[in-house]
Design a protein around this motif. Structure first.
Motif, PDB file in Angstrom:
ATOM      1  N   LYS A 263       0.839  -1.202   0.000  1.00 26.12           N
ATOM      2  CA  LYS A 263       0.000   0.000   0.000  1.00 26.12           C
ATOM      3  C   LYS A 263       0.876   1.254   0.000  1.00 26.12           C
ATOM      4  CE  LYS A 263      -4.048  -1.973   2.298  1.00 26.12           C
ATOM      5  NZ  LYS A 263      -4.888  -1.983   3.527  1.00 26.12           N
ATOM      6  N   ASP A 264       0.428   2.247  -0.773  1.00 24.04           N
ATOM      7  CA  ASP A 264       1.208   3.487  -0.915  1.00 24.04           C
ATOM      8  C   ASP A 264       1.453   4.165   0.421  1.00 24.04           C
ATOM      9  OD1 ASP A 264       1.283   3.081  -3.617  1.00 24.04           O
ATOM     10  OD2 ASP A 264      -0.404   4.410  -4.074  1.00 24.04           O
ATOM     11  N   ASP A 265       0.520   4.020   1.346  1.00 20.17           N
ATOM     12  CA  ASP A 265       0.632   4.687   2.644  1.00 20.17           C
ATOM     13  C   ASP A 265       1.898   4.256   3.382  1.00 20.17           C
ATOM     14  OD1 ASP A 265      -0.289   6.380   4.690  1.00 20.17           O
ATOM     15  OD2 ASP A 265      -1.047   4.654   5.800  1.00 20.17           O
ATOM     16  N   TYR A 266       2.308   2.999   3.199  1.00 21.81           N
ATOM     17  CA  TYR A 266       3.480   2.483   3.904  1.00 21.81           C
ATOM     18  C   TYR A 266       4.792   2.918   3.246  1.00 21.81           C
ATOM     19  CZ  TYR A 266      -0.032  -0.517   6.045  1.00 21.81           C
ATOM     20  OH  TYR A 266      -1.144  -0.983   6.708  1.00 21.81           O
ATOM     21  N   LEU A 267       4.721   3.330   1.996  1.00 20.54           N
ATOM     22  CA  LEU A 267       5.942   3.710   1.283  1.00 20.54           C
ATOM     23  C   LEU A 267       6.535   5.015   1.813  1.00 20.54           C
ATOM     24  CD1 LEU A 267       4.894   2.794  -2.368  1.00 20.54           C
ATOM     25  CD2 LEU A 267       6.409   1.521  -0.846  1.00 20.54           C
ATOM     26  N   LYS A 268       5.789   5.727   2.661  1.00 20.84           N
ATOM     27  CA  LYS A 268       6.325   6.942   3.271  1.00 20.84           C
ATOM     28  C   LYS A 268       7.328   6.624   4.377  1.00 20.84           C
ATOM     29  CE  LYS A 268       1.836   9.155   2.479  1.00 20.84           C
ATOM     30  NZ  LYS A 268       0.606   9.705   3.138  1.00 20.84           N
ATOM     31  N   LEU A 269       7.314   5.375   4.838  1.00 21.98           N
ATOM     32  CA  LEU A 269       8.250   4.958   5.888  1.00 21.98           C
ATOM     33  C   LEU A 269       9.655   4.814   5.303  1.00 21.98           C
ATOM     34  CD1 LEU A 269       6.049   2.152   7.497  1.00 21.98           C
ATOM     35  CD2 LEU A 269       6.585   4.380   8.541  1.00 21.98           C
ATOM     36  N   PRO A 270      10.697   4.891   6.148  1.00 17.57           N
ATOM     37  CA  PRO A 270      12.065   4.623   5.650  1.00 17.57           C
ATOM     38  C   PRO A 270      12.133   3.238   5.000  1.00 17.57           C
ATOM     39  CG  PRO A 270      12.157   5.592   7.837  1.00 17.57           C
ATOM     40  CD  PRO A 270      10.698   5.306   7.556  1.00 17.57           C
ATOM     41  N   LYS A 271      12.958   3.129   3.986  1.00 17.31           N
ATOM     42  CA  LYS A 271      13.042   1.902   3.195  1.00 17.31           C
ATOM     43  C   LYS A 271      13.255   0.668   4.066  1.00 17.31           C
ATOM     44  CE  LYS A 271      16.047  -0.157  -0.358  1.00 17.31           C
ATOM     45  NZ  LYS A 271      17.214   0.098  -1.238  1.00 17.31           N
ATOM     46  N   VAL A 273      12.541   0.137   7.141  1.00 15.37           N
ATOM     47  CA  VAL A 273      11.389  -0.177   7.990  1.00 15.37           C
ATOM     48  C   VAL A 273      10.405  -1.062   7.233  1.00 15.37           C
ATOM     49  CG1 VAL A 273       9.405   0.813   9.204  1.00 15.37           C
ATOM     50  CG2 VAL A 273      11.645   1.918   9.355  1.00 15.37           C
ATOM     51  N   ILE A 274      10.372  -0.910   5.914  1.00 17.75           N
ATOM     52  CA  ILE A 274       9.488  -1.734   5.087  1.00 17.75           C
ATOM     53  C   ILE A 274      10.138  -3.073   4.753  1.00 17.75           C
ATOM     54  CG2 ILE A 274       8.209  -1.826   2.912  1.00 17.75           C
ATOM     55  CD1 ILE A 274       8.362   1.279   2.889  1.00 17.75           C
ATOM     56  N   THR A 275      11.395  -3.022   4.327  1.00 21.18           N
ATOM     57  CA  THR A 275      12.038  -4.253   3.822  1.00 21.18           C
ATOM     58  C   THR A 275      12.402  -5.224   4.938  1.00 21.18           C
ATOM     59  OG1 THR A 275      14.221  -3.176   3.839  1.00 21.18           O
ATOM     60  CG2 THR A 275      12.956  -3.076   1.795  1.00 21.18           C
ATOM     61  N   THR A 276      12.696  -4.739   6.132  1.00 17.58           N
ATOM     62  CA  THR A 276      13.096  -5.648   7.211  1.00 17.58           C
ATOM     63  C   THR A 276      11.971  -6.608   7.605  1.00 17.58           C
ATOM     64  OG1 THR A 276      14.784  -4.144   8.048  1.00 17.58           O
ATOM     65  CG2 THR A 276      13.975  -5.826   9.568  1.00 17.58           C
ATOM     66  N   PRO A 277      10.758  -6.119   7.887  1.00 18.75           N
ATOM     67  CA  PRO A 277       9.680  -7.090   8.158  1.00 18.75           C
ATOM     68  C   PRO A 277       9.413  -8.002   6.970  1.00 18.75           C
ATOM     69  CG  PRO A 277       9.034  -4.873   8.845  1.00 18.75           C
ATOM     70  CD  PRO A 277      10.306  -4.730   8.069  1.00 18.75           C
ATOM     71  N   MET A 278       9.547  -7.446   5.746  1.00 24.54           N
ATOM     72  CA  MET A 278       9.323  -8.263   4.554  1.00 24.54           C
ATOM     73  C   MET A 278      10.297  -9.430   4.492  1.00 24.54           C
ATOM     74  SD  MET A 278       8.689  -5.284   1.707  1.00 24.54           S
ATOM     75  CE  MET A 278       8.926  -6.382   0.333  1.00 24.54           C
ATOM     76  N   LYS A 279      11.582  -9.139   4.670  1.00 21.53           N
ATOM     77  CA  LYS A 279      12.613 -10.168   4.489  1.00 21.53           C
ATOM     78  C   LYS A 279      12.777 -11.051   5.722  1.00 21.53           C
ATOM     79  CE  LYS A 279      16.070  -7.520   3.233  1.00 21.53           C
ATOM     80  NZ  LYS A 279      17.424  -7.205   2.725  1.00 21.53           N
ATOM     81  N   GLU A 280      12.881 -10.415   6.887  1.00 23.90           N
ATOM     82  CA  GLU A 280      13.226 -11.166   8.093  1.00 23.90           C
ATOM     83  C   GLU A 280      12.057 -11.974   8.649  1.00 23.90           C
ATOM     84  OE1 GLU A 280      16.256 -11.378   9.109  1.00 23.90           O
ATOM     85  OE2 GLU A 280      17.041  -9.894   7.701  1.00 23.90           O
ATOM     86  N   HIS A 281      10.839 -11.462   8.477  1.00 24.23           N
ATOM     87  CA  HIS A 281       9.699 -12.134   9.096  1.00 24.23           C
ATOM     88  C   HIS A 281       8.828 -12.885   8.095  1.00 24.23           C
ATOM     89  CE1 HIS A 281      10.219 -10.257  13.119  1.00 24.23           C
ATOM     90  NE2 HIS A 281      10.810  -9.329  12.406  1.00 24.23           N
ATOM     91  N   GLN A 282       8.710 -12.358   6.877  1.00 23.74           N
ATOM     92  CA  GLN A 282       7.821 -12.979   5.901  1.00 23.74           C
ATOM     93  C   GLN A 282       8.565 -13.688   4.769  1.00 23.74           C
ATOM     94  OE1 GLN A 282       5.268 -12.003   8.403  1.00 23.74           O
ATOM     95  NE2 GLN A 282       4.554 -13.067   6.602  1.00 23.74           N
ATOM     96  N   ARG A 283       9.862 -13.482   4.670  1.00 24.51           N
ATOM     97  CA  ARG A 283      10.682 -14.068   3.601  1.00 24.51           C
ATOM     98  C   ARG A 283      10.200 -13.599   2.220  1.00 24.51           C
ATOM     99  NH1 ARG A 283      12.279 -14.675   8.024  1.00 24.51           N
ATOM    100  NH2 ARG A 283      13.158 -16.556   8.952  1.00 24.51           N
TER     101      ARG A 283
END
Length: 692
Positions: A263-271, A273-283
C-alpha cells in the motif's frame, strides 16, 4: 552402471542446517566407500525441506580384495635347530589359513619373523551398503538435534521414512523401526504419500510428477528466473539478497513465485522499515528500481503450484499489511521525541553483568572515540561529530521499533537522528558504528563512523577478555572474532595508521579507571595474540606467504595497515636469487643476538679486529638510511639497504670470535650484533622466512 540412492525422509528441516548436512553426507559417504574399498565415480547430494538425498554413481559390484601380511612368531621360535616347523609355526599357519610352505620370512625391527600373506576376498557392495548405511545416517550432526520415540540416536528432525535403492533393488536394513524400502513421499499437500520407486533412474521424475523438485540448484534457478520475470513486468529488479534466496530454496519443494502490492501509505516509511519485516519475518523479496529505490511491490515464493494464486497473493498482502501497520505505529510513536531523549533509557539495559549497562558502554565509547581522534589528529569538526554520534549510538535500542525489530539497530538510529535534526555525518556514523556486521558486509565510509566502529568493538573485546569470557573453540557468544576482523578490515580499508597496542591500552585503562579488576599485562597479551591470529589468517587468505606473515608479525609492530604494506612488499622481495645467502647471514645475527643478555653501549675502543670495525662503520651508515626508509614506508628499499651488511657480517663471523673469555669484549661484540638484529626487526624478522 550401478547406482545407489539413499533418501532420508524427515519432518521439515530448518533451512539454515541443510547446506552443512549435505556437505557432511557427501564427505562421510566418500570416506565410507574408500574405507570399505568400493570404487565409484560420483557422489551427489540433494535436499528439500523433507528429505536429504545421496546419489552414488558407477559403483563397483564388489569390494576390492585386500592383500595383507600378517606377522607371526620370530623365526627362532617358528623353527627348531634342525629347521623343522615348530608347533608355534603350524598353529600360526593354520590360524591364517595358509600352508607352512607358503610362509614368508622377513626382517622386522632387526630380527627375522615369519609372515603369512592373506587375501581377504571383497564382499558384495550391496552387503556392505546394508551394513554401513545406518551408521552413515546416524553420523550426521547438527547444531541442534532431537530424539523421538525410543530411538537411540539424535537427528535434526524425526526421520519418517528411508528409501534405499541399488539400481532397481531395495537395500533394506534394520533402522530402529523406521521403514526402509523403495517407497517415498511427494509434496505434503499436492503429491502422493506413497510413491513406489522401481529404479534409481526414475526417482527424480516421479517426484517431479508429485510436485517435488529434488535438486536444490534447479529450485533456486526457478526461483530467481520467476522472481526476475515478475519484477521486470513492473519495471524493477529483485533486491539482491543471496542469503534470503538460499533460505527460500530450502523451505520449498515446488517453488512458484507470486507478486503482491504494498500500500502506498506504507511507502512513506524509511526503506529499511518496510524491507526488514518483509525479508526477516515474511521471507518476501522487495522490488526496487535501477537506483535501488523501493517500488510498491514484493515477491513471495509459494510452496506449490499456481492454482488459486490470486487468493494466495491476497493472503500474503494482508499478512504484510499487518506487519507494516505495526511498523508504522512504532515509527510514528518513536519520532514524537528526539533521539537524544532515549539515551537516558540506556541506564536500564544491561550490556553485560560485569561490564555494566549500555549507558556505561556508551560513555566508554565516547572516551575511546575522543582518544582515537586525538591520536589520529583529526579535525575539530570530525572529532565533535564523532563524540556526538558516540553519545547517540545506542539510543535506538530503547525505541519501540528496534525493540520489535532488533535487526534495525543502527539503521533506526540513523533515521531517527535525521528526523531529530542531527547532521548527516552524525546520522551516518550512528549506522556505520555497527559495520561490518558479517563477512563481506559494507565498511564505514566516514572517518567518524570508522572511529566509532573501532571504539565500540575494541571496548567489547577488551571488556570480555578482562572478565575471562574470550572465545573458546566454537563458542563465541559476543562475536569477538567477528568484531576483531571488523577492526582489522576497517584499519586496512581506510589505511588508518594507529597501533593496535595503543587501542588496547586505551580501552583497558578506561576499564581500570572504572574499577574493573584484572591482570592488565596478561589480558593485554591475550588480546594481542587473539588479534595476531585473525591478522595472520586474513593476510594468508590475501595471498601472502605464511612465513612472510610470521616475519612481519614478529617485528613488534602493531600498526595493522603498516603491517600489510610490509607483508605485501616482503612477499615480493623474498623472490631474490641470493635469498639463501641473505637468510644465512641474518639468521646467524638473530641467533647470536639472543645471547646479548647484558646489552651495553658499543665502545669503539673495544673494536679490535679489522672486521668488527668495518661492520660497525658500515652498520652506522646503513642504520641511518634504514631509519629514513622506514619513515617513508619504503620497506623494500629498507631491506635492500639492510642486506648490504651481508658481506661485512660474513667477514665478521669468519674472522672474529664473539664468545671470548673477556666479558667486556664479549658484551661489546654481542651488543653490536644485537643492534643489527634490532634494526632488522624494525622491518621484519627474517629468521621466520623459509627458504623454498
Amino acid at each position: 552402471m550401478n547406482k545407489y540412492l539413499l533418501e532420508i525422509g524427515t519432518e521439515e528441516v530448518p533451512a539454515r542446517f541443510i547446506d552443512d548436512s549435505l556437505n557432511q553426507l557427501k564427505n562421510k559417504a566418500e570416506d565410507m566407500f574408500k574405507e570399505e574399498r568400493i570404487c565409484f565415480d560420483n557422489i551427489k547430494t540433494y535436499a528439500t525441506p523433507r528429505r536429504l538425498v545421496l546419489l552414488i554413481e558407477n559403483i563397483a559390484e564388489r569390494q576390492e580384495d585386500l592383500e595383507e601380511l600378517v606377522r607371526g612368531p620370530a623365526k627362532r621360535i617358528a623353527y627348531d635347530e634342525e629347521g623343522n616347523p615348530t608347533k608355534a609355526l603350524m598353529g600360526f599357519a593354520k590360524g591364517q589359513g595358509v600352508e607352512v610352505d607358503d610362509i614368508i620370512i622377513k626382517e622386522y625391527k632387526g630380527e627375522d619373523y615369519v609372515f603369512a600373506q592373506r587375501v581377504l576376498k571383497g564382499k558384495d557392495s550391496k552387503e556392505v551398503l546394508k551394513e554401513n548405511i545406518p551408521e552413515l545416517i546416524k553420523s550426521i550432526t547438527f547444531p541442534k538435534s532431537m530424539k523421538w520415540g525410543k530411538k537411540s540416536f539424535r537427528f535434526v528432525r524425526p526421520i519418517r521414512w528411508v528409501l534405499s535403492l541399488f539400481n532397481n533393488e531395495p537395500i533394506s536394513f534394520d533402522f530402529e523401526g523406521i521403514k526402509v524400502s523403495n517407497i517415498t513421499k511427494g509434496h505434503r499437500f499436492l503429491g502422493s504419500s506413497n510413491i513406489e520407486i522401481n529404479s534409481v533412474d526414475e526417482y527424480f521424475e516421479k517426484l517431479r510428477e508429485n510436485y517435488v523438485i529434488v535438486d536444490q540448484n534447479e529450485r533456486k534457478e526457478l526461483i530467481i528466473k520467476g522472481c526476475r520475470k515478475l519484477a521486470q513486468e513492473k519495471g524493477g529488479n529483485i533486491l539482491d539478497d543471496e542469503e534470503l534466496l538460499n533460505e527460500l530454496t530450502h523451505i520449498v519443494e515446488y517453488p512458484t513465485p507470486l507478486r503482491g502490492r504494498i500500500k502506498d501509505d506504507y511507502l512513506k516509511l524509511p526503506k529499511e522499515v518496510i524491507t526488514t519485516p518483509m525479508k526477516e519475518h515474511q521471507r518476501y523479496l522487495p522490488i526496487v528500481d535501477d537506483n535501488k529505490n523501493l517500488l510498491p511491490y514484493f515477491i513471495a515464493v509459494r510452496n506449490g503450484n499456481d492454482e488459486y494464486i490470486d487468493i494466495v497473493t491476497k493472503g500474503n498482502e494482508k499478512v504484510l499489511d499487518a506487519r507494516l501497520e505495526d511498523a508504522k505505529f512504532f515509527y510514528n510513536e518513536d519520532v514524537k521525541k528526539p533521539l537524544e531523549d532515549y539515551v537516558e533509557g540506556l541506564k536500564d539495559i544491561v550490556f553485560q553483568e560485569q561490564l555494566g549497562t549500555v549507558w556505561e558502554k556508551t560513555n566508554r565509547i565516547i572516551r575511546l572515540s575522543e582518544k582515537i581522534g586525538e591520536t589520529l589528529e583529526v579535525g575539530d569538526e570530525t572529532l565533535e561529530n564523532t563524540k556526538r554520534a558516540a553519545y547517540l549510538s545506542k539510543a535506538d535500542l530503547v525505541t519501540k521499533m528496534v525493540y520489535e525489530f532488533t535487526e534495525l539497530q543502527g539503521i533506526m538510529g540513523r533515521e531517527y537522528a535525521k528526523t531529530s535534526g542531527e547532521n548527516e555525518i552524525v546520522s551516518l556514523a550512528i549506522y556505520e558504528h555497527y559495520l561490518p556486521r558479517f563477512a563481506q558486509d559494507e565498511l564505514p565510509t566516514t572517518t567518524a563512523g570508522a572511529m566509532l566502529s573501532i571504539s565500540d568493538k575494541i571496548d567489547t573485546i577488551a571488556g570480555c577478555f578482562a572478565i575471562g569470557i574470550q572465545p573458546t573453540g566454537s563458542q563465541d557468544p559476543y562475536g569477538l572474532r567477528r568484531q576483531a576482523l571488523g577492526i582489522v578490515n576497517i584499519l586496512l580499508d581506510r589505511n588508518i595508521h594507529i597501533s593496535l597496542d595503543k587501542l588496547i591500552d586505551y580501552s583497558l585503562n578506561i576499564y581500570e579507571e572504572n574499577g574493573l579488576t584484572f591482570n592488565y599485562d596478561e589480558v593485554k597479551k591475550e588480546i594481542l595474540e587473539f588479534f595476531k591470529a585473525r591478522i595472520r589468517n586474513m593476510f594468508i587468505d590475501n595471498g601472502i606467504r605464511y612465513d612472510v606473515v610470521d616475519a612481519v608479525l614478529n617485528s613488534n609492530n602493531y600498526d595493522i595497515a603498516d603491517l600489510y604494506i610490509r607483508a605485501s612488499e616482503l612477499n615480493k622481495w623474498i623472490k631474490k636469487d641470493e635469498l639463501s645467502e641473505i637468510l644465512a647471514a641474518f639468521n646467524r645475527v638473530s641467533n647470536l643476538a639472543k645471547k646479548a643478555e647484558n646489552k651495553v653501549e658499543i665502545n669503539t675502543e673495544l673494536l679490535i679486529e679489522e672486521q668488527e670495525k668495518t661492520l660497525y662503520k658500515t652498520f652506522k651508515e646503513v642504520k641511518n638510511e634504514v631509519e629514513i626508509c622506514l619513515n617513508n614506508k619504503e620497506y623494500n628499499k629498507a631491506l635492500d639497504t639492510m642486506i648490504t651488511l651481508r658481506g661485512p657480517i660474513d667477514e665478521f663471523f669468519d674472522n672474529v670470535m664473539v664468545m671470548v673469555d673477556d666479558e667486556k669484549l664479549k658484551n661489546n661484540r654481542l651488543s653490536l650484533i644485537k643492534e643489527i638484529s634490532d634494526t632488522m626487526l624494525k622491518i621484519c624478522d627474517l629468521s621466520k622466512i623459509v627458504n623454498k
